[in-house]
Design an enzyme around this catalytic site. Structure first.
Site, mmCIF file in Angstrom:
data_model
loop_
_atom_site.group_PDB
_atom_site.id
_atom_site.type_symbol
_atom_site.label_atom_id
_atom_site.label_comp_id
_atom_site.label_asym_id
_atom_site.label_seq_id
_atom_site.Cartn_x
_atom_site.Cartn_y
_atom_site.Cartn_z
ATOM 1 N N ARG A 98 37.213 -47.707 33.341
ATOM 2 C CA ARG A 98 37.747 -48.759 32.173
ATOM 3 C C ARG A 98 37.080 -50.048 31.952
ATOM 4 O O ARG A 98 36.420 -49.946 31.120
ATOM 5 C CB ARG A 98 39.449 -48.625 32.473
ATOM 6 C CG ARG A 98 40.050 -49.115 31.347
ATOM 7 C CD ARG A 98 40.131 -50.446 30.751
ATOM 8 N NE ARG A 98 40.736 -51.514 31.735
ATOM 9 C CZ ARG A 98 40.418 -52.794 31.899
ATOM 10 N NH1 ARG A 98 39.937 -53.329 30.623
ATOM 11 N NH2 ARG A 98 40.862 -53.574 32.838
ATOM 12 N N ASP A 99 37.387 -50.904 32.989
ATOM 13 C CA ASP A 99 36.841 -52.204 32.731
ATOM 14 C C ASP A 99 35.413 -52.089 32.687
ATOM 15 O O ASP A 99 34.721 -53.195 31.996
ATOM 16 C CB ASP A 99 37.343 -52.960 33.766
ATOM 17 C CG ASP A 99 37.319 -54.469 33.507
ATOM 18 O OD1 ASP A 99 36.216 -55.007 32.725
ATOM 19 O OD2 ASP A 99 38.010 -55.535 34.156
ATOM 20 N N HIS B 49 36.946 -60.964 39.081
ATOM 21 C CA HIS B 49 35.548 -61.109 38.398
ATOM 22 C C HIS B 49 34.642 -61.977 39.214
ATOM 23 O O HIS B 49 35.171 -62.798 40.012
ATOM 24 C CB HIS B 49 35.469 -61.311 37.045
ATOM 25 C CG HIS B 49 36.204 -60.153 36.230
ATOM 26 N ND1 HIS B 49 35.336 -59.502 35.294
ATOM 27 C CD2 HIS B 49 37.411 -59.572 36.101
ATOM 28 C CE1 HIS B 49 36.119 -58.390 34.500
ATOM 29 N NE2 HIS B 49 37.352 -58.823 35.097
ATOM 30 N N CYS C 87 34.965 -58.562 29.819
ATOM 31 C CA CYS C 87 36.031 -58.448 28.778
ATOM 32 C C CYS C 87 35.212 -58.678 27.382
ATOM 33 O O CYS C 87 34.585 -59.736 27.409
ATOM 34 C CB CYS C 87 36.964 -59.539 28.698
ATOM 35 S SG CYS C 87 38.105 -59.479 27.678
#
Length: 306
Positions: free
Chosen positions: A13-14, A209, A240
């Site tokens: 996902r990320d 992160h 992001c």
């Protein structure tokens, strides 16, 4: 027996949402299968967001349905609103992860809502699920809990306020997210302790992160503050799209190596985890892959926690 630490893989996902190309669905499913075969018991496999905004997530429904067939795997999917939550449940996700930014600037950029407006959205989703009698868990990630590339510093009291409001809304668990990778170890400990003092065990994990190169150091600080649940991404993928300057997640392989070397038990086979990088590279051959363990190899001194 060693103390267990849960590692949730968020690469599908990320990690993939920032990839320059789209990983084919078949390749994505094969990669998720290999991740699960390494011993990962929680994987965030996709997000139910408009494909025009994040085309890499257009196949999330199919990926969730595939992942549901993997024995013993908790399938996590991100959903920013009620429509996404409905789609996640229909596909069979075991846990829905909902983002709530602490900073106003990131919240507006990411969700086009204020933090308080997004808390209200979460409350509606919780109420809807209770009415429906569904047993899926709702997790909220408090984004930009340690700093924001749009607004700058994020006050600790603001993080506590948002986390407290979410706990009152009835979410199953809350994670604190260093969305842009600005945190330092002392800050991690301070914010974790302040939030836990307010909401207790509802605070479950950290999403870190590595923008400033402190990701693993921050994970260690989280461990020392009592956190036993971490998000990470194979090969350090991620970022992001609505947070300028944000780089990849902490590297799953490096995190597992640190945890197991320290005597914590993860249930993850490092050799199989490193092997899964091959499927990731085959599916996204142009994407850079990070990680010190994969570069150096598993040292002969390594002993897996019992």
């Amino acid at each position: 027996m060693s103390e267990h630490v849960m590692v949730c893989e968020v690469g599908p996902r990320d990690g993939l949402q920032m990839a320059k190309s789209v990983m084919p669905t078949e390749a994505k499913c094969a990669w998720i299968g290999a991740l699960a075969a390494s011993g990962l018991r929680e994987i965030e496999v996709g997000s139910f967001v408009p494909a025009k905004l994040i085309p890499q997530m257009a196949d999330t429904d199919a990926v969730v349905r595939f992942s549901r067939g993997i024995p013993g795997l908790t399938v996590v999917a991100l959903a920013p609103n009620l429509r996404g939550a409905e789609a996640a449940l229909a596909a069979g996700a075991h846990r829905i992860s909902i983002p709530v930014s602490v900073s106003e600037g990131h919240s507006r950029a990411n969700l086009n809502r204020s933090p308080d407006e997004q808390v209200a959205v979460v409350a509606k989703i919780v109420a809807w699920m209770r009415e429906a009698g569904d047993k899926a868990e709702i997790e909220v990630a408090c984004s930009t809990a340690f700093g924001c590339s749009i607004d700058g510093a994020v006050p600790e009291h603001a993080v506590v306020r948002i986390a407290s409001a979410l706990a009152e809304a009835g979410v199953s668990q809350i994670a604190l997210a260093d969305t842009v990778g600005y945190a330092n170890p002392a800050q991690i400990k301070s914010v974790v302790r302040a939030v836990r003092a307010e909401i207790g065990p509802v605070l479950r994990g950290l999403h870190l992160h590595d923008t400033m190169g402190l990701g693993i150091a921050n994970a260690l600080a989280g461990l020392e503050a009592g956190i036993r649940d971490f998000d990470s991404a194979l090969a350090g993928l991620g970022g992001c799209p609505f947070a300028p300057g944000a780089s990849g997640n902490i590297v799953t392989e490096d995190l597992v190596f640190m945890l197991e070397s320290m005597g914590f038990e993860t249930g993850i086979d490092l050799a199989k985890l490193i092997a899964a990088r091959g499927l990731l590279h085959a599916g996204l051959p142009a994407e850079p892959m990070h990680g010190q363990l994969a570069k150096a190899g598993i040292p002969r001194t390594f002993q897996k926690a019992a």
